[in-house]
Design an enzyme around this catalytic site. Structure first.
Site, PDB file in Angstrom:
ATOM      1  N   GLN A   6       0.836  -1.201   0.000  1.00 16.16           N
ATOM      2  CA  GLN A   6       0.000   0.000   0.000  1.00 16.16           C
ATOM      3  C   GLN A   6       0.872   1.253   0.000  1.00 16.16           C
ATOM      4  OE1 GLN A   6      -3.213   0.075   2.813  1.00 16.16           O
ATOM      5  NE2 GLN A   6      -3.950   2.013   2.033  1.00 16.16           N
ATOM      6  N   PHE A   7       1.122   1.773  -1.201  1.00 14.83           N
ATOM      7  CA  PHE A   7       1.981   2.946  -1.344  1.00 14.83           C
ATOM      8  C   PHE A   7       1.403   4.176  -0.655  1.00 14.83           C
ATOM      9  CE2 PHE A   7      -0.882   3.545  -4.885  1.00 14.83           C
ATOM     10  CZ  PHE A   7      -1.013   4.925  -4.995  1.00 14.83           C
ATOM     11  N   THR A   8       0.102   4.210  -0.442  1.00 15.33           N
ATOM     12  CA  THR A   8      -0.526   5.393   0.159  1.00 15.33           C
ATOM     13  C   THR A   8      -0.123   5.591   1.615  1.00 15.33           C
ATOM     14  OG1 THR A   8      -2.537   4.182   0.735  1.00 15.33           O
ATOM     15  CG2 THR A   8      -2.504   5.309  -1.404  1.00 15.33           C
TER      16      THR A   8
END
Length: 150
Positions: free
Chosen positions: A78-80
């Site tokens: 999850q890059f966020t």
């Protein structure tokens, strides 16, 4: 490397309306990777995740780790988690690694968790549009950043 860890009674990842992975009791780990992450970050964070004493013992006191309870891990990229919201209303993800860097780190993290937990790690698919469902147990949700080691 950042991880958002949730103790769950069940969690699953669906991609294109097909269930990819699911677990019962254990941990849902959302993982964010940045370019500065190293092998040391992987080892440190994996050890922390499998040994966090956040599961109840017979007296209903959180004294047991995932390793001790035999639970599973569902690891989802999850890059966020590296969103910067300091300026304006549109988050910036400049700190999040691009896939060419992040995928090998993600794969090394899977292997390290498997080694430390001594069992299979369930995953999503890196970069896919995933639907994640979970039942948070407690609720217990813990944020860990390998650069802060708090």
């Amino acid at each position: 490397m950042r991880a958002l860890i949730q103790r769950v009674t069940t969690a699953g990842v669906t991609i294109d309306e097909e269930l990819k992975s699911s677990i019962g009791n254990g941990l849902l780990v959302l993982l964010g990777i940045e370019d500065a992450d190293t092998a040391d970050d992987i080892v440190w964070l994996s050890n922390k995740i499998v040994n966090l004493r956040i599961f109840d013992d017979a007296d209903k006191v959180p004294n047991l780790s995932l390793k001790e309870t035999g639970g599973d891990i569902l690891l989802v990229s999850q890059f966020t988690l590296h969103a910067n919201t300091k300026k304006g209303n549109r988050p910036s993800y400049i700190r999040a690694s691009k896939s060419v860097v992040a995928i090998p780190v993600y794969e090394k993290m899977i292997q390290q968790l498997q080694n430390d937990l001594e069992k299979k790690i369930f995953t999503g698919v890196f970069g896919a549009d995933m639907k994640v469902a979970l039942v948070n147990d407690g609720p217990v949700t813990i944020w860990i950043d390998s650069k802060q080691k708090e």
